[in-house]
Design a protein around this motif. Structure first.
Motif, PDB file in Angstrom:
ATOM      1  N   TYR A 167      19.384  37.470 -21.008  1.00 19.13           N
ATOM      2  CA  TYR A 167      20.204  36.261 -21.650  1.00 19.13           C
ATOM      3  C   TYR A 167      20.575  35.443 -20.808  1.00 19.13           C
ATOM      4  O   TYR A 167      21.531  34.763 -20.919  1.00 19.13           O
ATOM      5  CB  TYR A 167      21.165  36.867 -22.490  1.00 19.13           C
ATOM      6  CG  TYR A 167      20.777  37.767 -23.622  1.00 19.13           C
ATOM      7  CD1 TYR A 167      20.740  37.300 -24.901  1.00 19.13           C
ATOM      8  CD2 TYR A 167      20.818  39.284 -23.382  1.00 19.13           C
ATOM      9  CE1 TYR A 167      20.224  38.203 -25.749  1.00 19.13           C
ATOM     10  CE2 TYR A 167      20.273  39.943 -24.388  1.00 19.13           C
ATOM     11  CZ  TYR A 167      20.332  39.590 -25.803  1.00 19.13           C
ATOM     12  OH  TYR A 167      19.731  40.265 -26.613  1.00 19.13           O
ATOM     13  N   TYR A 168      19.894  35.359 -19.597  1.00 16.78           N
ATOM     14  CA  TYR A 168      20.138  34.642 -18.197  1.00 16.78           C
ATOM     15  C   TYR A 168      19.905  33.221 -18.404  1.00 16.78           C
ATOM     16  O   TYR A 168      18.888  32.664 -18.151  1.00 16.78           O
ATOM     17  CB  TYR A 168      19.630  35.242 -17.128  1.00 16.78           C
ATOM     18  CG  TYR A 168      19.990  34.596 -15.929  1.00 16.78           C
ATOM     19  CD1 TYR A 168      21.452  34.910 -15.258  1.00 16.78           C
ATOM     20  CD2 TYR A 168      19.076  33.711 -15.047  1.00 16.78           C
ATOM     21  CE1 TYR A 168      21.745  34.182 -14.224  1.00 16.78           C
ATOM     22  CE2 TYR A 168      19.605  33.372 -13.669  1.00 16.78           C
ATOM     23  CZ  TYR A 168      20.835  33.281 -13.336  1.00 16.78           C
ATOM     24  OH  TYR A 168      21.012  32.728 -12.208  1.00 16.78           O
ATOM     25  N   SER A 210      12.619  32.776 -33.063  1.00 13.15           N
ATOM     26  CA  SER A 210      13.917  32.084 -33.925  1.00 13.15           C
ATOM     27  C   SER A 210      13.455  31.291 -34.912  1.00 13.15           C
ATOM     28  O   SER A 210      12.309  30.786 -35.136  1.00 13.15           O
ATOM     29  CB  SER A 210      14.886  31.272 -32.934  1.00 13.15           C
ATOM     30  OG  SER A 210      15.068  32.064 -31.589  1.00 13.15           O
ATOM     31  N   ALA A 211      14.459  30.935 -35.814  1.00 14.27           N
ATOM     32  CA  ALA A 211      14.302  29.913 -37.064  1.00 14.27           C
ATOM     33  C   ALA A 211      15.064  29.269 -36.836  1.00 14.27           C
ATOM     34  O   ALA A 211      16.208  28.960 -37.468  1.00 14.27           O
ATOM     35  CB  ALA A 211      14.314  30.752 -38.155  1.00 14.27           C
ATOM     36  N   GLN A 212      15.083  28.153 -35.906  1.00 11.38           N
ATOM     37  CA  GLN A 212      16.258  27.072 -35.961  1.00 11.38           C
ATOM     38  C   GLN A 212      15.263  25.532 -35.935  1.00 11.38           C
ATOM     39  O   GLN A 212      14.100  25.551 -36.067  1.00 11.38           O
ATOM     40  CB  GLN A 212      16.762  27.192 -34.549  1.00 11.38           C
ATOM     41  CG  GLN A 212      17.458  28.416 -34.354  1.00 11.38           C
ATOM     42  CD  GLN A 212      18.757  28.574 -35.131  1.00 11.38           C
ATOM     43  OE1 GLN A 212      19.351  27.430 -35.457  1.00 11.38           O
ATOM     44  NE2 GLN A 212      19.246  29.860 -35.512  1.00 11.38           N
ATOM     45  N   TYR A 221      21.794  28.984 -30.021  1.00 10.46           N
ATOM     46  CA  TYR A 221      22.381  29.707 -31.223  1.00 10.46           C
ATOM     47  C   TYR A 221      21.812  31.212 -31.657  1.00 10.46           C
ATOM     48  O   TYR A 221      22.471  32.222 -32.106  1.00 10.46           O
ATOM     49  CB  TYR A 221      22.149  28.936 -32.519  1.00 10.46           C
ATOM     50  CG  TYR A 221      22.909  27.681 -32.588  1.00 10.46           C
ATOM     51  CD1 TYR A 221      24.470  27.646 -32.396  1.00 10.46           C
ATOM     52  CD2 TYR A 221      22.269  26.599 -32.464  1.00 10.46           C
ATOM     53  CE1 TYR A 221      25.003  26.330 -32.074  1.00 10.46           C
ATOM     54  CE2 TYR A 221      23.097  25.068 -32.356  1.00 10.46           C
ATOM     55  CZ  TYR A 221      24.183  25.191 -32.232  1.00 10.46           C
ATOM     56  OH  TYR A 221      24.903  24.049 -32.167  1.00 10.46           O
ATOM     57  N   HIS A 222      20.736  31.352 -30.867  1.00 10.14           N
ATOM     58  CA  HIS A 222      20.021  32.437 -31.199  1.00 10.14           C
ATOM     59  C   HIS A 222      19.982  33.415 -29.926  1.00 10.14           C
ATOM     60  O   HIS A 222      19.447  34.779 -29.985  1.00 10.14           O
ATOM     61  CB  HIS A 222      18.513  32.388 -31.927  1.00 10.14           C
ATOM     62  CG  HIS A 222      18.303  33.587 -32.633  1.00 10.14           C
ATOM     63  ND1 HIS A 222      16.876  33.877 -33.038  1.00 10.14           N
ATOM     64  CD2 HIS A 222      18.784  34.543 -33.244  1.00 10.14           C
ATOM     65  CE1 HIS A 222      16.705  34.786 -33.803  1.00 10.14           C
ATOM     66  NE2 HIS A 222      17.855  35.353 -33.879  1.00 10.14           N
ATOM     67  N   CYS A 227      22.387  41.578 -27.071  1.00 13.45           N
ATOM     68  CA  CYS A 227      22.346  42.728 -28.172  1.00 13.45           C
ATOM     69  C   CYS A 227      23.182  44.140 -27.964  1.00 13.45           C
ATOM     70  O   CYS A 227      23.066  44.445 -26.825  1.00 13.45           O
ATOM     71  CB  CYS A 227      20.965  43.019 -28.518  1.00 13.45           C
ATOM     72  SG  CYS A 227      20.571  43.918 -30.102  1.00 13.45           S
ATOM     73  N   ALA A 228      23.860  44.393 -28.892  1.00 13.72           N
ATOM     74  CA  ALA A 228      24.650  45.595 -28.904  1.00 13.72           C
ATOM     75  C   ALA A 228      23.732  46.868 -28.515  1.00 13.72           C
ATOM     76  O   ALA A 228      24.222  47.787 -27.636  1.00 13.72           O
ATOM     77  CB  ALA A 228      25.670  45.852 -29.778  1.00 13.72           C
TER      78      ALA A 228
END
Length: 267
Positions: A167-168, A210-212, A221-222, A227-228
């Motif tokens: 997520y960098y 994604s669906a943006q 936003y995605h 993620c946990a």
């Protein structure tokens, strides 16, 4: 009781033995010694070890996985409590073969398909000798190329296919905006660059859908939080490992690209 197993007959590369077996518990592989041409193991452990070796052979030779893949996966997941499910070569072989078969089933049999698939991946950096296990310097620019399919034919949603390093700095532009479709299909090659993180460590390069309304919306936003359960992004989009190392040594670029489009071939 013990027996000799001629390892190179079933695997073809004796030098990978210790790497493939390195993550297995000692109790699993029993007594293990090595000569130039043979492996000496407890006979009661032979079926398990042979199954692992054959699974590793397919994933390394057909899908371009690093011989250290299972060790790297365990390291990547080590920050969370993780059970042993899925963490063997045999289980990984079943999972990836199923994914490849699902891709072919969708392409051939589903006219209303919705799928994102990286058919081929290659990269260049300080050490790209293994295309699915890169080693780069902190903040190094990594040149990437993919052959992709982005298909969404079931409705008019806007679908993005992007690639990033964990997520960098995704919203800041550190990503590959591969393709965006809306009730159509896009195929082809995409070139982009990723910047290695500043902090040394092990990272995952992966694809995300994604669906943006736009690539930037998808990035903001995605991709905005981790993620946990890190194993889920791995299963959905793993492409390659990235080791960031300030002492990385330059090595020639590997001539084998990762190609995950052919139907699985059992070995």
């Amino acid at each position: 009781m013990a027996m000799d197993l001629t390892f190179d007959r079933i695997f073809g590369n004796l030098g990978l033995l210790e790497v493939i077996c390195s993550y297995l518990p000692v109790a699993t592989i029993g007594k293990l010694t090595r000569t130039r041409t043979q492996v000496h193991i407890g006979i009661s452990q032979l079926p398990l070890l042979a199954r692992e070796l054959l699974a590793a052979k397919q994933l390394v030779n057909q899908y371009g996985f690093s011989p250290q893949h299972m060790t790297l996966l365990r390291e990547y997941l080590s920050k969370q409590v993780q059970d042993e499910e899925g963490l063997s070569w045999a289980e990984q072989k079943t999972f990836w073969n199923d994914r490849v078969q699902q891709y072919h089933d969708q392409i051939q049999n589903n006219p209303l398909r919705s799928l994102r698939w990286i058919k081929a991946w290659s990269a260049d950096c300080t050490d790209a000798s293994q295309q699915r296990s890169l080693v780069a310097l902190p903040n190094e620019t990594i040149s990437c190329k993919v052959d992709y399919v982005n298909s969404h034919l079931r409705d008019t949603c806007i679908i993005q296919l992007q690639i990033g390093i964990d997520y960098y700095r995704i919203p800041e532009g550190n990503r590959g905006d591969v393709s965006q479709v809306c009730y159509n299909e896009s195929r082809g090659n995409a070139l982009f660059q990723l910047i290695a993180p500043e902090q040394p460590g092990l990272y995952m390069i992966w694809q995300k859908e994604s669906a943006q309304y736009s690539f930037q919306d998808a990035a903001e936003y995605h991709w905005h939080r981790e993620c946990a359960t890190p194993y889920l992004p791995y299963k959905h989009g793993f492409l390659a490992w990235l080791r960031v190392d300030p002492q990385a040594t330059p090595k020639p670029r590997g001539d084998r690209v990762y190609f995950l489009a052919s139907k699985p071939v059992e070995t």
